[in-house]
Design an enzyme around this catalytic site. Structure first.
Site, PDB file in Angstrom:
ATOM      1  N   CYS A   1     -21.038 -12.406  -1.610  1.00  9.31           N
ATOM      2  CA  CYS A   1     -21.513 -11.323  -2.429  1.00  9.31           C
ATOM      3  C   CYS A   1     -20.441 -10.638  -2.558  1.00  9.31           C
ATOM      4  O   CYS A   1     -20.141  -9.703  -1.771  1.00  9.31           O
ATOM      5  CB  CYS A   1     -22.687 -10.677  -2.075  1.00  9.31           C
ATOM      6  SG  CYS A   1     -23.325  -9.289  -3.065  1.00  9.31           S
TER       7      CYS A   1
ATOM      8  N   CYS B   1     -21.628  -6.772  -3.305  1.00  8.65           N
ATOM      9  CA  CYS B   1     -21.867  -6.172  -1.835  1.00  8.65           C
ATOM     10  C   CYS B   1     -20.683  -6.027  -1.303  1.00  8.65           C
ATOM     11  O   CYS B   1     -20.716  -4.727  -0.504  1.00  8.65           O
ATOM     12  CB  CYS B   1     -22.771  -7.256  -1.280  1.00  8.65           C
ATOM     13  SG  CYS B   1     -24.151  -7.848  -2.011  1.00  8.65           S
ATOM     14  N   ASP B   2     -19.556  -6.853  -1.017  1.00  5.92           N
ATOM     15  CA  ASP B   2     -18.726  -6.616  -0.167  1.00  5.92           C
ATOM     16  C   ASP B   2     -17.542  -6.202  -0.592  1.00  5.92           C
ATOM     17  O   ASP B   2     -16.340  -6.061   0.209  1.00  5.92           O
ATOM     18  CB  ASP B   2     -18.703  -7.827   0.941  1.00  5.92           C
ATOM     19  CG  ASP B   2     -20.110  -7.792   1.548  1.00  5.92           C
ATOM     20  OD1 ASP B   2     -20.733  -6.887   1.937  1.00  5.92           O
ATOM     21  OD2 ASP B   2     -20.391  -9.020   2.029  1.00  5.92           O
TER      22      ASP B   2
HETATM   23  C1  LIG Z   1     -24.678 -11.943   4.078  1.00  7.18           C
HETATM   24  C2  LIG Z   1     -25.387 -11.120   3.074  1.00  7.18           C
HETATM   25  C3  LIG Z   1     -25.195  -9.919   2.763  1.00  7.18           C
HETATM   26  C4  LIG Z   1     -25.768  -9.106   1.441  1.00  7.18           C
HETATM   27  N1  LIG Z   1     -25.384  -7.605   1.257  1.00  7.18           N
HETATM   28  C5  LIG Z   1     -25.957  -7.018   0.232  1.00  7.18           C
HETATM   29  C6  LIG Z   1     -25.562  -5.792   0.036  1.00  7.18           C
HETATM   30  O1  LIG Z   1     -24.576  -5.253   0.769  1.00  7.18           O
HETATM   31  N2  LIG Z   1     -26.200  -4.987  -1.025  1.00  7.18           N
HETATM   32  C7  LIG Z   1     -27.168  -5.860  -1.647  1.00  7.18           C
HETATM   33  O2  LIG Z   1     -27.762  -5.156  -2.803  1.00  7.18           O
HETATM   34  N3  LIG Z   1     -27.333  -7.096  -1.723  1.00  7.18           N
HETATM   35  C8  LIG Z   1     -26.780  -7.696  -0.581  1.00  7.18           C
HETATM   36  N4  LIG Z   1     -27.271  -9.154  -0.203  1.00  7.18           N
HETATM   37  C9  LIG Z   1     -28.231  -9.680  -1.303  1.00  7.18           C
HETATM   38  C10 LIG Z   1     -29.648  -9.203  -0.827  1.00  7.18           C
HETATM   39  O3  LIG Z   1     -29.791  -9.123   0.716  1.00  7.18           O
HETATM   40  C11 LIG Z   1     -30.703 -10.040  -1.503  1.00  7.18           C
HETATM   41  O4  LIG Z   1     -30.387 -10.113  -2.963  1.00  7.18           O
HETATM   42  C12 LIG Z   1     -31.922  -9.699  -1.066  1.00  7.18           C
HETATM   43  O5  LIG Z   1     -32.439  -9.844   0.228  1.00  7.18           O
HETATM   44  C13 LIG Z   1     -32.873 -10.818  -1.926  1.00  7.18           C
HETATM   45  O6  LIG Z   1     -34.447 -10.411  -1.632  1.00  7.18           O
HETATM   46  P1  LIG Z   1     -35.728 -11.244  -1.760  1.00  7.18           P
HETATM   47  O7  LIG Z   1     -36.715 -10.417  -0.978  1.00  7.18           O
HETATM   48  O8  LIG Z   1     -35.667 -11.773  -3.236  1.00  7.18           O
HETATM   49  O9  LIG Z   1     -35.366 -12.510  -0.952  1.00  7.18           O
HETATM   50  P2  LIG Z   1     -34.943 -12.716   0.482  1.00  7.18           P
HETATM   51  O10 LIG Z   1     -33.846 -11.584   1.062  1.00  7.18           O
HETATM   52  O11 LIG Z   1     -34.156 -13.963   0.533  1.00  7.18           O
HETATM   53  O12 LIG Z   1     -36.323 -12.828   1.473  1.00  7.18           O
HETATM   54  C14 LIG Z   1     -37.045 -13.898   1.308  1.00  7.18           C
HETATM   55  C15 LIG Z   1     -38.121 -13.612   2.300  1.00  7.18           C
HETATM   56  O13 LIG Z   1     -39.083 -14.802   2.133  1.00  7.18           O
HETATM   57  C16 LIG Z   1     -39.293 -15.481   3.144  1.00  7.18           C
HETATM   58  N5  LIG Z   1     -39.898 -16.787   3.265  1.00  7.18           N
HETATM   59  C17 LIG Z   1     -39.148 -17.668   2.674  1.00  7.18           C
HETATM   60  N6  LIG Z   1     -39.894 -18.985   2.719  1.00  7.18           N
HETATM   61  C18 LIG Z   1     -41.086 -18.661   3.138  1.00  7.18           C
HETATM   62  C19 LIG Z   1     -42.234 -19.345   3.323  1.00  7.18           C
HETATM   63  N7  LIG Z   1     -42.190 -20.499   3.253  1.00  7.18           N
HETATM   64  N8  LIG Z   1     -43.392 -18.694   4.157  1.00  7.18           N
HETATM   65  C20 LIG Z   1     -43.151 -17.446   4.068  1.00  7.18           C
HETATM   66  N9  LIG Z   1     -42.240 -16.706   4.036  1.00  7.18           N
HETATM   67  C21 LIG Z   1     -40.936 -17.254   3.525  1.00  7.18           C
HETATM   68  C22 LIG Z   1     -38.040 -15.181   4.412  1.00  7.18           C
HETATM   69  O14 LIG Z   1     -38.565 -15.302   5.849  1.00  7.18           O
HETATM   70  C23 LIG Z   1     -37.688 -13.574   3.661  1.00  7.18           C
HETATM   71  O15 LIG Z   1     -38.507 -12.702   4.429  1.00  7.18           O
HETATM   72  C24 LIG Z   1     -26.628  -9.895   0.793  1.00  7.18           C
HETATM   73  C25 LIG Z   1     -27.007 -11.022   0.874  1.00  7.18           C
HETATM   74  C26 LIG Z   1     -26.506 -11.733   2.213  1.00  7.18           C
HETATM   75  C27 LIG Z   1     -26.728 -13.132   2.496  1.00  7.18           C
END
Ligand SMILES: Cc1cc2nc3c(=O)[nH]c(=O)nc-3n(C[C@H](O)[C@H](O)[C@H](O)COP(=O)(O)OP(=O)(O)OC[C@H]3O[C@@H](n4cnc5c(N)ncnc54)[C@H](O)[C@@H]3O)c2cc1C
Length: 325
Positions: A153, A156-157
């Site tokens: 990202c 982010c970084d």
């Molecule tokens: C290494 C890294 C660094 C990042 N740094 C930043 C940053 O500095 N700033 C920023 O704004 N964004 C950052 N991001 C992006 C940010 O983390 C994501 O945009 C955000 O977490 C997305 O949120 P979400 O809730 O949509 O999904 P996710 O964070 O992907 O969460 C999905 C959730 O669904 C659950 N899940 C999936 N399948 C199932 C299932 N079958 N049953 C039950 N639960 C399930 C998982 O366990 C998890 O809890 C980063 C991402 C990564 C990978």
């Protein structure tokens, strides 16, 4: 198996049995920023949402050491720390958490049925917040150096690479968009691609070609990411000649696509060609009573702040939906 505040789980079978016998007003699938934000808003609306976090409380956000771009934390905040704060805040208002993986859903009739590894649950409304997973190169050094020079990202970084030299992996639009963004920070950005031409659109190609900080490396695949504590170089192989070279760099940005975690809903709900759940501006899906939020429905922004916003919107709309009935 209810979560405590440090993300461990405890609980009594009787609690789960009770949850299975009642129809919940709302089930949230996903314990990342979108799901936790939806849980907070639904709990504040007295819906006592039941949240399945899967195996990762905090989702992708918890996998990063420091988040510097989430408003309200001028010094940055740890990914695990903010996830626990989101969780604690939702729980304070009555959200119920199970550290349980959803294995099946039935969206075809209400109440909707959600099957997990430990039972079968029913709800009047659902919020799908299962996120997405950035595709990995799967080369040695990648996982070990994640957050220490390996990133998925630029938004982010990129900031951490001011005046540094980074490489970008990929040849599509996102590799080019993120590569161009990285030139705001880094003084050299090498876009390395396994083919001898790029898939990115013509306008992006032109912008990148005209950007003096960007260089292109064609027909090369990654063999290894090198470095002790942080990224120091990458070892790449020319697929035409077979020659291997070590390319010094401070950072590796990998943009070879994301996979939305939406296989569970396939065939029951409208999705786009890449598998993202299609939502309207009210986070409504093609199934009345089912809402989606965060990266499961967002191929564009992929941020904690945007996912939290979508989660809040989905819960507000789900509350309106229940009130309208
Ligand atoms: C290494 C890294 C660094 C990042 N740094 C930043 C940053 O500095 N700033 C920023 O704004 N964004 C950052 N991001 C992006 C940010 O983390 C994501 O945009 C955000 O977490 C997305 O949120 P979400 O809730 O949509 O999904 P996710 O964070 O992907 O969460 C999905 C959730 O669904 C659950 N899940 C999936 N399948 C199932 C299932 N079958 N049953 C039950 N639960 C399930 C998982 O366990 C998890 O809890 C980063 C991402 C990564 C990978």
């Amino acid at each position: 198996m209810e979560l405590n505040l440090s993300g461990q789980f405890f609980g009594e079978q009787s609690n789960e049995d009770a949850l299975q016998s009642e129809v919940q007003k709302m089930i949230v699938i996903g314990g990342g920023p979108a799901g936790l934000s939806a849980a907070l808003y639904a709990a504040r609306a007295a819906l006592a949402p039941l949240v399945f976090t899967g195996k990762d409380l905090g989702g992708q956000a918890a996998s990063t050491s420091t988040i510097e771009n989430y408003p309200g934390f001028p010094e940055g905040v740890g990914g695990t720390e903010i996830s626990e704060l989101f969780h604690k805040q939702a729980e304070r208002f009555g959200a119920k958490f199970l550290f349980d993986l959803v294995t099946d859903v039935d969206l075809l009739q209400r109440p909707f049925t959600v099957t997990t590894e430990s039972g079968v649950f029913r709800a009047e409304t659902l919020i799908l917040a299962t996120g997405a997973t950035p595709n990995h190169l799967n080369v040695p050094g990648e996982d070990r150096l994640m957050n220490n020079g390996v990133s998925y990202c630029a938004t982010c970084d990129g900031w951490f690479f001011k005046d540094k030299h980074v490489v970008v992996v990929g040849g599509g639009d996102s590799a080019f968009e993120e590569g161009i963004l990285l030139t705001h920070y880094a003084n050299q950005v090498d876009i390395i691609h396994r083919r001898d031409e790029f898939r990115a659109g013509a306008i992006l190609l032109e912008r990148a070609t005209n950007n003096e900080k960007i260089q292109f490396v064609y027909s090369s695949v990654f063999e290894e990411i090198l470095g002790e504590e942080k990224v120091e170089a990458v070892r790449i192989r020319d697929v035409k000649t077979g020659e291997e070279t070590v390319h010094p760099t401070d950072g590796v940005f990998i943009f070879i696509g994301h996979t939305p975690n939406t296989q569970l809903y396939k065939g029951q709900i409208e999705m786009d060609a890449k598998g993202y759940v299609v939502v309207d501006k009210l986070m409504q899906t093609s199934v009345p009573g089912v809402f989606a939020a965060g990266e499961a429905a967002d191929p564009d922004f992929r941020q904690v702040a945007t996912s939290v916003g979508m989660g809040a919107a989905a819960a507000i709309q789900a509350t309106r939906f229940l009130e309208s009935e």
